[in-house]
Design an enzyme around this catalytic site. Sequence first.
Site, PDB file in Angstrom:
ATOM      1  N   LEU A  19       0.803  -1.218   0.000  1.00 19.51           N
ATOM      2  CA  LEU A  19       0.000   0.000   0.000  1.00 19.51           C
ATOM      3  C   LEU A  19       0.834   1.264   0.000  1.00 19.51           C
ATOM      4  O   LEU A  19       0.406   2.298  -0.517  1.00 19.51           O
ATOM      5  CB  LEU A  19      -0.932   0.014   1.225  1.00 19.51           C
ATOM      6  CG  LEU A  19      -1.943  -1.132   1.329  1.00 19.51           C
ATOM      7  CD1 LEU A  19      -2.715  -1.033   2.643  1.00 19.51           C
ATOM      8  CD2 LEU A  19      -2.899  -1.115   0.144  1.00 19.51           C
ATOM      9  N   GLY A  20       2.014   1.213   0.605  1.00 20.16           N
ATOM     10  CA  GLY A  20       2.838   2.416   0.681  1.00 20.16           C
ATOM     11  C   GLY A  20       4.208   2.125   1.252  1.00 20.16           C
ATOM     12  O   GLY A  20       4.428   1.105   1.915  1.00 20.16           O
ATOM     13  N   GLY A  22       7.392   3.987   3.396  1.00 20.37           N
ATOM     14  CA  GLY A  22       7.896   5.107   4.166  1.00 20.37           C
ATOM     15  C   GLY A  22       9.375   4.968   4.413  1.00 20.37           C
ATOM     16  O   GLY A  22      10.014   4.010   3.961  1.00 20.37           O
ATOM     17  N   MET A  24      10.825   4.392   7.213  1.00 20.65           N
ATOM     18  CA  MET A  24      11.162   3.394   8.219  1.00 20.65           C
ATOM     19  C   MET A  24      10.446   2.070   8.021  1.00 20.65           C
ATOM     20  O   MET A  24      10.864   1.059   8.572  1.00 20.65           O
ATOM     21  CB  MET A  24      10.834   3.939   9.619  1.00 20.65           C
ATOM     22  CG  MET A  24      11.650   5.159  10.005  1.00 20.65           C
ATOM     23  SD  MET A  24      11.161   5.801  11.623  1.00 20.65           S
ATOM     24  CE  MET A  24       9.566   6.529  11.262  1.00 20.65           C
ATOM     25  N   ALA A  25       9.360   2.063   7.270  1.00 22.39           N
ATOM     26  CA  ALA A  25       8.568   0.841   7.167  1.00 22.39           C
ATOM     27  C   ALA A  25       7.796   0.820   5.855  1.00 22.39           C
ATOM     28  O   ALA A  25       7.625   1.846   5.188  1.00 22.39           O
ATOM     29  CB  ALA A  25       7.602   0.747   8.348  1.00 22.39           C
ATOM     30  N   VAL A  27       4.048  -0.515   4.212  1.00 25.28           N
ATOM     31  CA  VAL A  27       2.697  -0.889   4.617  1.00 25.28           C
ATOM     32  C   VAL A  27       2.086  -1.795   3.553  1.00 25.28           C
ATOM     33  O   VAL A  27       2.133  -1.486   2.358  1.00 25.28           O
ATOM     34  CB  VAL A  27       1.809   0.351   4.825  1.00 25.28           C
ATOM     35  CG1 VAL A  27       0.418  -0.065   5.301  1.00 25.28           C
ATOM     36  CG2 VAL A  27       2.439   1.291   5.843  1.00 25.28           C
ATOM     37  N   LYS A  42       2.213  -3.104   8.880  1.00 25.22           N
ATOM     38  CA  LYS A  42       3.416  -2.285   8.769  1.00 25.22           C
ATOM     39  C   LYS A  42       4.614  -3.164   9.094  1.00 25.22           C
ATOM     40  O   LYS A  42       4.686  -3.755  10.183  1.00 25.22           O
ATOM     41  CB  LYS A  42       3.336  -1.094   9.719  1.00 25.22           C
ATOM     42  CG  LYS A  42       4.482  -0.126   9.566  1.00 25.22           C
ATOM     43  CD  LYS A  42       4.090   1.264  10.019  1.00 25.22           C
ATOM     44  CE  LYS A  42       3.139   1.903   9.043  1.00 25.22           C
ATOM     45  NZ  LYS A  42       2.967   3.352   9.246  1.00 25.22           N
ATOM     46  N   ASP A 135       6.368  11.473  15.777  1.00 24.13           N
ATOM     47  CA  ASP A 135       6.426  11.532  14.312  1.00 24.13           C
ATOM     48  C   ASP A 135       5.051  11.890  13.733  1.00 24.13           C
ATOM     49  O   ASP A 135       4.586  11.268  12.779  1.00 24.13           O
ATOM     50  CB  ASP A 135       6.914  10.200  13.741  1.00 24.13           C
ATOM     51  CG  ASP A 135       7.304  10.304  12.265  1.00 24.13           C
ATOM     52  OD1 ASP A 135       7.643  11.424  11.822  1.00 24.13           O
ATOM     53  OD2 ASP A 135       7.257   9.285  11.569  1.00 24.13           O
TER      54      ASP A 135
END
Length: 698
Positions: A19-20, A22, A24-25, A27, A42, A135
């Site tokens: 889905l996405g 980032g 750091m992680a 998803v 995540k 964050d």
Amino acid sequence: MPDALIGKTIGGFLIQERLGQGAMATVYKAFESSINRYVAMKIIKLDETQQDEFKQRFAREAEVIAKLEHIHILPIYAYGLDDELAYLAMRWLKGGSLSDLLKHDRIPLERTANIFSQVAQGLAFAHSKGIIHRDLKPSNIMLDDTGNAYLTDFGLAKLTESSGEITRSGTIVGTPAYMSPEQLRGEPLDHRSDIYSLGVILYNMVAGRLPFDTTTSDLVSIIYQHLEKAPTPPSEFNKETPKAVEAVILKALQKDRKDRYDSATDMARALNIAVGLPAGSSTNLKPAKIIDIHGLDEPSLSTISLIRKRRWAFMTGGVGLVALILIIAGVIIQNNNLVATNLNATVTASAGNLSSTLTASAANQSLTATAQTAKQGTILVGKTGEAGDIVPTLDQISTAIKNMGSNGFLAYIACTQDSEFHAGMARELADLAKTYGMPYKLYDSEADSYREISQFDNARAQGAAAMIVCPLDVKLLADGISAANKADVPLVFQATNLKDTHGVMVGGGNYLLGELPGQFAGSIVRDEMHGQAQVIILDYPDMADLVERANGLEDGLKKFAPKATVVGRYTGGTRELGKASVEKLLKDGVKFNFVLSINDAGSFGAIDAMEEAGIDPSTVTIVSIDAEALAQEYIRKGYFIRGSVQSAREELADAMFDAVVDLLSGVDVPESINVPPKTIITKEVLEQRDKLTLTPKP
């Protein structure tokens, strides 16, 4: 490039779609077959240098985060470690994120305040548990398919830090564009660091951009701006930004944390006040608010039609004002002016003050009467009437405005503006006054009965020609009421069962308003709790109306659940009082599993207290009155509140306004005007409404 994780099962979750991505992680959308549901997963990939340290901290930190159970915090279903991966499984939402929403256009102010208030509620709850987000940014604010907001990624920045310092391998842990100066300096953080991040988010929502230039890839430049540079006022990018909203944003963005808001709740209240919405859970931030209709825009014909359509429905079954005038008077519309051939009715606008003045007269009516010579209508003591019986004619409205004199106005002495019901009532009256060109001022008592005395006296001293009063303690107002009576100032009370006020009382039959939700509560106790429950009632003993409402709650409960135990009655009525009462009960070890409240504001305070005490929402049931938007949201989600009676706020405002107009125009009015309550709102009612809304019309 194919994603190696898609198709794999991790911790009982089948990874299906990315889905996405980032910093750091990553998803993913995943499926949990054991209970047949989709989740957002995540996943954090660990490098060899941090695995041992991270694994030691992950379970401890993730467990704390997973226990954050709040309606505006995205729930974590599961977490764990799988070889070189760490994962968090969360509720999957279909509405995207605030970041997605910001890509389209600026968000309207009221919608901004609504989203912000929900985020602030979740954040304040986390702060009450000693947890700092670290964050906060739009991509960490998720939306469901009905637009409600949820905070996510609590503590993720902390989880991925190695030692609490800003940098690791030359990069900032977190999102620099939203980080506080102290976070960028690597100083120990407290909850006010999150307040700064909230300020950046709110700036983005209002201005459509970030407060500092982030087009450069120079990390040092971004840090420097947050540390040293004052943000450009958002009004320079969005000219429609109210100064009060701008002040909220700039206060949150102060470099020194001591100069920011002390809590997310305080910031949300200040924003709501700036936007003109209910402040929510506090009265101490609310300034004295006087709104003068002079200076507001002239109402259009369509606006008059819309509002009068509702009001004339009592008499005509929904025929609007325009149709009614056309039938009776034969109106010709020319250049946005109404010219009535039979009644000489006109709607004129003064260019000097932009307020509209409606005048209507028969051919033989004198237009020279003044407030000093006008005869006030008589209050028919001991008589009761229905709201539909006192709807004024256009002639009466014109006469009432004329009889107010050149400097007179309608004053509304409000109990408070810190609940949706009361703030909405003030807006309803303001809309009615604006539509008919009647000058209007609002005086906020801020839920303080002694302040209400001065507000009442101020309104009279400033020339109020008529007053609508929401009395907190009518005994304290006795001298002011007596003086108003002697001065022939018409008084209409947002209350019933008052004595010797020489005013009109308008209300919905408070006993019945309480009995209906009381019976609903009793049916829950009878059918789901084997007839046994420990019930507390939140009332407001200073107002006879609300005591009567509480009596209805208790009697309704006992009718269906006679064995239920009423532990006692405790002060509610406002969010602060409800919270204080329930906090004390919890501290004293008083056991209860059911709350009946005279209004939603007290219920919200009870929920605040129970949230802070870590009470499981499934163990306490609340039934309330007013059916405010937040209450309906809680009802949908089964979060403490099971049902709330919808108050007839619009009809109540109409009836009070009509009573004022009648009295000012010399028409007699019954001492009591009945406005019946509406239905009780439950989850089933809301779901049925949703179905009707979604059903295509043929």
